[in-house]
Motif scaffolding. Structure first.
Motif, PDB file in Angstrom:
ATOM      1  N   MET A   1       0.844  -1.192   0.000  1.00 42.81           N
ATOM      2  CA  MET A   1       0.000   0.000   0.000  1.00 42.81           C
ATOM      3  C   MET A   1       0.882   1.246   0.000  1.00 42.81           C
ATOM      4  N   THR A   2       0.633   2.173  -0.908  1.00 44.10           N
ATOM      5  CA  THR A   2       1.385   3.419  -0.919  1.00 44.10           C
ATOM      6  C   THR A   2       1.025   4.255   0.301  1.00 44.10           C
ATOM      7  N   LEU A   3       1.909   5.172   0.655  1.00 43.61           N
ATOM      8  CA  LEU A   3       1.620   6.019   1.806  1.00 43.61           C
ATOM      9  C   LEU A   3       0.410   6.905   1.571  1.00 43.61           C
ATOM     10  N   LEU A   6      -2.542   4.776   2.336  1.00 47.62           N
ATOM     11  CA  LEU A   6      -2.568   4.538   3.782  1.00 47.62           C
ATOM     12  C   LEU A   6      -3.091   5.771   4.519  1.00 47.62           C
ATOM     13  N   ALA A   9      -6.836   6.108   3.974  1.00 45.06           N
ATOM     14  CA  ALA A   9      -7.601   5.127   4.736  1.00 45.06           C
ATOM     15  C   ALA A   9      -7.683   5.523   6.210  1.00 45.06           C
ATOM     16  N   LEU A  10      -6.588   6.019   6.752  1.00 42.76           N
ATOM     17  CA  LEU A  10      -6.578   6.435   8.158  1.00 42.76           C
ATOM     18  C   LEU A  10      -7.441   7.668   8.373  1.00 42.76           C
ATOM     19  N   THR A 246      -1.179  -5.552  11.180  1.00 41.16           N
ATOM     20  CA  THR A 246      -0.817  -4.824   9.971  1.00 41.16           C
ATOM     21  C   THR A 246      -0.468  -3.389  10.348  1.00 41.16           C
ATOM     22  N   LEU A 247       0.275  -2.713   9.481  1.00 43.06           N
ATOM     23  CA  LEU A 247       0.666  -1.340   9.771  1.00 43.06           C
ATOM     24  C   LEU A 247      -0.555  -0.437   9.913  1.00 43.06           C
ATOM     25  N   GLU A 248      -1.520  -0.564   8.991  1.00 43.16           N
ATOM     26  CA  GLU A 248      -2.699   0.300   9.056  1.00 43.16           C
ATOM     27  C   GLU A 248      -3.453   0.100  10.371  1.00 43.16           C
ATOM     28  N   ARG A 249      -3.630  -1.136  10.785  1.00 45.99           N
ATOM     29  CA  ARG A 249      -4.354  -1.379  12.027  1.00 45.99           C
ATOM     30  C   ARG A 249      -3.571  -0.876  13.234  1.00 45.99           C
TER      31      ARG A 249
END
Length: 324
Positions: A1-3, A6, A9-10, A246-249
């Motif tokens: 996922m590109t920044l 990301l 999404a956040l 995961t990084l996003e979570r």
């Protein structure tokens, strides 16, 4: 996922956008970051005539969470309030609860969770308000504490290093993004871990920081940036994930023990050492800068998460940054 994806999404996640309600609430009450108690901090900071500060904070809980996991909701009623007091460089002295339930039997798991956490952390519940005529369960908890040398959300300065101190010896408690490392910990460890924060404040090693809240690491960084009138860049390459996350979570997770601290470069090693002594994870994950953007970076890649000047988040309405 590109920044970029990301960050987008956040920005749209409910746990992060939920904090926007704070600005609406303070506006309705006629409050700003300049008001008595400095709304926008983890607890109200109330000067005492005999020196030091009283700290007053409270938490209300999502009805669905209370209904689905009442025992853990009761535990969290204590845990999150004590975290807010520690984030301010303080020590908690007492709690009161506000409970709504259809009956004493329905309230029992919630009350048992409150009692278990109160005993584990060594902070008494001294009273509150109880109503057994409600159609469903409801919970709010208030805490009183004291700080000799407070840590605030308003004192981060450009040039500071952003540290994350998190207990990663836990796991997620589904279905939410609550990462809990407290339930199996001995009481003496829970109490000693929280006491690291006031010790750091009293040693003059930390003046600014925040408890990592329901808005996660990125949302908490945004609140700290806005309150202090600064920009923050988070270096994702320096963030260590717990197993299975995961990084996003992880960036939006609510850890049972988690703090962001703005630390002078010369004090970074000393601050990290205090946490490492207790087997807590602590590491630099970003930097405090001039400006109003909270950005994500990974190597040469960079993306804007939020610009609090263009789109206010908490709306603390401090006319000039404290460092100006």
């Amino acid at each position: 996922m590109t920044l970029g994806f990301l960050a987008e999404a956040l920005r749209g996640h409910p746990s992060i956008r939920g904090k926007l309600a704070i600005g609406a609430a303070t506006a309705a009450l006629g409050l700003s970051g300049s008001s008595f108690g400095r709304p926008g901090d983890d607890a109200a900071l109330l000067p005492r005539k005999d020196g030091g500060f009283d700290l007053l904070a409270g938490e209300g809980f999502i009805p669905r969470f209370v209904a689905e996991d009442p025992w853990f909701a009761g535990w969290c009623g204590v845990m999150v309030n004590l975290s807010d007091i520690a984030a301010m460089g303080g020590r908690a002295s007492a709690l009161i609860d506000q409970v709504w339930a259809p009956s004493p039997e329905a309230a029992r798991p919630l009350m048992e969770g409150l009692r278990a956490a109160s005993e584990a952390y060594g902070v008494p519940v001294v009273g509150g308000h109880t109503n057994y005529g409600s159609a469903e369960l409801g919970l709010a908890v208030t805490v009183l504490g004291h700080a000799a040398a407070p840590i605030t959300s308003f004192d981060a300065e450009p040039g500071d290093v952003l540290l994350a101190a998190i207990d990663r010896r836990g796991d997620y408690r589904p279905p939410y993004d609550n990462f809990c490392a407290a339930l199996d910990a001995p009481p003496e460890r829970l109490r000693g871990d929280l006491d690291v924060l006031p010790q750091l404040a009293e040693a003059g090693l930390v003046k600014a920081g925040k408890d990592i809240s329901q808005s996660g690491l990125v949302g908490t960084a945004l609140m700290l940036a806005e309150c202090s009138g600064v920009a923050i860049t988070l270096d994702l390459g320096r963030i260590t994930l717990p197993e299975g996350a995961t990084l996003e979570r992880w960036l939006r997770s609510f850890p049972s023990f988690g703090f962001l601290l703005a630390v002078k470069p010369g004090d970074v090693d000393a601050v990290i050492a205090r946490f490492v002594e207790r087997d807590l994870s602590a590491a630099p994950i970003g930097r405090i800068e001039e400006g109003s953007a909270v950005s994500l970076c990974r190597g040469e890649e960079r993306a804007l998460f939020w610009d609090w000047r263009a789109e206010p988040y908490l709306r603390p309405s401090i006319s000039e940054p404290a460092h100006a």
